[in-house]
Design a protein around this motif. Structure first.
Motif, mmCIF file in Angstrom:
data_model
loop_
_atom_site.group_PDB
_atom_site.id
_atom_site.type_symbol
_atom_site.label_atom_id
_atom_site.label_comp_id
_atom_site.label_asym_id
_atom_site.label_seq_id
_atom_site.Cartn_x
_atom_site.Cartn_y
_atom_site.Cartn_z
ATOM 1 N N VAL A 116 -61.604 -26.353 31.588
ATOM 2 C CA VAL A 116 -60.639 -27.361 32.021
ATOM 3 C C VAL A 116 -61.063 -27.879 33.400
ATOM 4 C CG1 VAL A 116 -58.224 -27.781 32.632
ATOM 5 C CG2 VAL A 116 -58.787 -26.250 30.724
ATOM 6 N N THR A 117 -61.158 -29.195 33.520
ATOM 7 C CA THR A 117 -61.530 -29.778 34.813
ATOM 8 C C THR A 117 -60.299 -30.120 35.651
ATOM 9 O OG1 THR A 117 -61.626 -31.998 33.845
ATOM 10 C CG2 THR A 117 -63.679 -30.717 33.890
ATOM 11 N N GLY A 118 -59.147 -30.137 35.016
ATOM 12 C CA GLY A 118 -57.904 -30.415 35.722
ATOM 13 C C GLY A 118 -56.838 -30.899 34.760
ATOM 14 N N ILE A 119 -55.603 -30.910 35.231
ATOM 15 C CA ILE A 119 -54.505 -31.463 34.432
ATOM 16 C C ILE A 119 -53.690 -32.410 35.316
ATOM 17 C CG2 ILE A 119 -54.365 -29.377 33.008
ATOM 18 C CD1 ILE A 119 -51.645 -28.804 34.457
ATOM 19 N N SER A 120 -53.003 -33.347 34.675
ATOM 20 C CA SER A 120 -52.098 -34.235 35.411
ATOM 21 C C SER A 120 -50.924 -34.594 34.512
ATOM 22 C CB SER A 120 -52.826 -35.501 35.873
ATOM 23 O OG SER A 120 -53.216 -36.304 34.765
ATOM 24 N N PHE A 121 -49.906 -35.166 35.130
ATOM 25 C CA PHE A 121 -48.693 -35.526 34.403
ATOM 26 C C PHE A 121 -48.502 -37.036 34.498
ATOM 27 C CE2 PHE A 121 -48.255 -31.189 35.968
ATOM 28 C CZ PHE A 121 -47.947 -30.511 34.802
ATOM 29 N N PRO A 122 -48.774 -37.765 33.415
ATOM 30 C CA PRO A 122 -48.714 -39.231 33.469
ATOM 31 C C PRO A 122 -47.307 -39.804 33.360
ATOM 32 C CG PRO A 122 -49.317 -38.537 31.268
ATOM 33 C CD PRO A 122 -49.224 -37.278 32.093
ATOM 34 N N GLU A 123 -46.337 -38.969 33.033
ATOM 35 C CA GLU A 123 -44.963 -39.428 32.873
ATOM 36 C C GLU A 123 -44.027 -38.545 33.681
ATOM 37 O OE1 GLU A 123 -43.950 -39.595 28.747
ATOM 38 O OE2 GLU A 123 -45.770 -40.679 28.187
ATOM 39 N N THR A 124 -42.825 -39.045 33.891
ATOM 40 C CA THR A 124 -41.817 -38.268 34.601
ATOM 41 C C THR A 124 -41.481 -37.003 33.812
ATOM 42 O OG1 THR A 124 -40.851 -40.283 35.513
ATOM 43 C CG2 THR A 124 -39.480 -38.306 35.547
ATOM 44 N N LEU A 125 -41.494 -35.873 34.492
ATOM 45 C CA LEU A 125 -41.160 -34.619 33.818
ATOM 46 C C LEU A 125 -39.665 -34.541 33.539
ATOM 47 C CD1 LEU A 125 -43.232 -31.866 35.677
ATOM 48 C CD2 LEU A 125 -43.703 -32.916 33.484
ATOM 49 N N PRO A 126 -39.282 -34.188 32.305
ATOM 50 C CA PRO A 126 -37.861 -34.100 31.964
ATOM 51 C C PRO A 126 -37.280 -32.734 32.308
ATOM 52 C CG PRO A 126 -39.158 -33.685 30.005
ATOM 53 C CD PRO A 126 -40.143 -33.951 31.125
ATOM 54 N N GLU A 127 -37.797 -32.118 33.363
ATOM 55 C CA GLU A 127 -37.429 -30.745 33.690
ATOM 56 C C GLU A 127 -36.497 -30.674 34.903
ATOM 57 O OE1 GLU A 127 -39.337 -28.213 31.176
ATOM 58 O OE2 GLU A 127 -38.445 -30.144 30.747
ATOM 59 N N THR A 128 -35.917 -29.512 35.100
ATOM 60 C CA THR A 128 -34.920 -29.318 36.153
ATOM 61 C C THR A 128 -35.553 -29.350 37.544
ATOM 62 O OG1 THR A 128 -33.709 -27.888 34.629
ATOM 63 C CG2 THR A 128 -33.073 -27.796 36.946
ATOM 64 N N ALA A 129 -34.924 -30.107 38.440
ATOM 65 C CA ALA A 129 -35.396 -30.165 39.830
ATOM 66 C C ALA A 129 -35.342 -28.774 40.445
ATOM 67 C CB ALA A 129 -34.526 -31.125 40.628
ATOM 68 N N GLY A 130 -36.399 -28.424 41.171
ATOM 69 C CA GLY A 130 -36.449 -27.116 41.820
ATOM 70 C C GLY A 130 -36.928 -26.002 40.918
ATOM 71 N N LEU A 131 -37.028 -26.293 39.619
ATOM 72 C CA LEU A 131 -37.531 -25.295 38.664
ATOM 73 C C LEU A 131 -38.726 -25.898 37.924
ATOM 74 C CD1 LEU A 131 -34.120 -23.885 37.358
ATOM 75 C CD2 LEU A 131 -35.715 -22.765 38.909
ATOM 76 N N GLY A 132 -38.474 -26.475 36.742
ATOM 77 C CA GLY A 132 -39.571 -27.055 35.965
ATOM 78 C C GLY A 132 -40.318 -28.162 36.691
ATOM 79 N N GLN A 133 -39.608 -28.879 37.571
ATOM 80 C CA GLN A 133 -40.266 -29.948 38.333
ATOM 81 C C GLN A 133 -41.363 -29.412 39.255
ATOM 82 O OE1 GLN A 133 -39.981 -33.365 38.678
ATOM 83 N NE2 GLN A 133 -38.675 -33.539 36.879
ATOM 84 N N ARG A 134 -41.344 -28.112 39.498
ATOM 85 C CA ARG A 134 -42.373 -27.522 40.358
ATOM 86 C C ARG A 134 -43.742 -27.498 39.685
ATOM 87 N NH1 ARG A 134 -40.434 -21.922 41.799
ATOM 88 N NH2 ARG A 134 -42.390 -21.902 42.954
ATOM 89 N N ALA A 135 -43.799 -27.907 38.437
ATOM 90 C CA ALA A 135 -45.108 -28.061 37.775
ATOM 91 C C ALA A 135 -45.934 -29.125 38.484
ATOM 92 C CB ALA A 135 -44.909 -28.435 36.308
ATOM 93 N N LEU A 136 -45.263 -30.007 39.216
ATOM 94 C CA LEU A 136 -45.952 -31.071 39.957
ATOM 95 C C LEU A 136 -46.561 -30.577 41.258
ATOM 96 C CD1 LEU A 136 -43.257 -33.870 39.462
ATOM 97 C CD2 LEU A 136 -45.410 -33.606 38.208
ATOM 98 N N GLU A 137 -46.303 -29.332 41.608
ATOM 99 C CA GLU A 137 -46.842 -28.776 42.846
ATOM 100 C C GLU A 137 -48.252 -28.240 42.620
ATOM 101 O OE1 GLU A 137 -44.085 -25.812 44.188
ATOM 102 O OE2 GLU A 137 -42.442 -27.264 44.469
ATOM 103 N N PRO A 138 -49.160 -28.480 43.580
ATOM 104 C CA PRO A 138 -50.544 -28.002 43.448
ATOM 105 C C PRO A 138 -50.656 -26.518 43.140
ATOM 106 C CG PRO A 138 -50.373 -29.493 45.304
ATOM 107 C CD PRO A 138 -48.961 -29.256 44.823
#
Length: 202
Positions: free
Chosen positions: A124-146
């Protein structure tokens, strides 16, 4: 008299509806190309985040993708993750340098869409999220953190989620309190590498 008034009101309402429809159609026609350009730019940006290339070819492996979808094995092997699209990343000479797969899997709040870069060695060379995550702020939204998504670069196939930290070579540290989101991303990543392994590099 009342009948004439009713007919007049009906004609006025019809005229207003017709004019409104024409105006909406005109506005859509003017903005359609702009919206498409914005969406294309967003897609290319998500590709560049996982694998820089001179060209992104979305035609070469279209049939392979459709075959994989029809077979259903990749989805069944990876928690129901669905393959959405695949592009071949190419350098300035037109040579393939890797593959970029868009996939989605069920998270806590809905489908989590992920773009995954995979090289010919199935790393895997990397992953990204092309759309808004439908996840809970402070929990699932942390997938956007490096701290979460940077774990995937350099990993291979058949990853698993590790709770509590201390992930090994083929493990990804789960986001605390968001195991479903973490699992969704891992399932999509595994679907991408399995697809590339079984339907492209073979």
């Amino acid at each position: 008299m009342k009948k004439d008034s009713f007919v007049r009101d009906a004609l006025i309402l019809t005229a207003i509806t017709l004019v409104s429809g024409l105006l909406l159609g005109a506005v859509y026609g003017m903005t359609k190309d702009q919206i498409e350009a914005i969406n294309n730019a967003s897609t290319i940006a998500s590709y560049q985040q996982v694998m820089a290339a001179e060209e992104y070819d979305d035609e070469t492996y279209y049939d392979a993708l459709e075959t994989a979808k029809s077979d259903g094995t990749v989805s069944a092997d990876n928690g129901g993750a669905e393959l959405i699209s695949v592009v071949a990343a190419k350098d300035a000479t037109g040579a393939e340098i890797g593959y970029i797969v868009k996939a989605q899997a069920a998270g806590y709040g809905g489908n989590v869409v992920v773009v995954i870069g995979v090289d010919s060695d199935l790393k895997v060379t990397g992953i990204s999220f092309p759309e808004t995550l439908p996840e809970t702020a402070g929990l699932g939204q942390r997938a956007l953190e490096p701290a979460f998504y940077e774990q995937f670069a350099g990993k291979g196939t058949k990853l698993s989620v590790k709770k509590g930290g201390g992930a090994g070579e083929n493990e990804i540290d789960a986001i605390s309190g968001a195991t479903m989101t973490s699992t969704a991303v891992v399932n999509s990543t595994n679907a991408a590498t399995e697809f590339v392994q079984n339907y492209i590099v073979k």
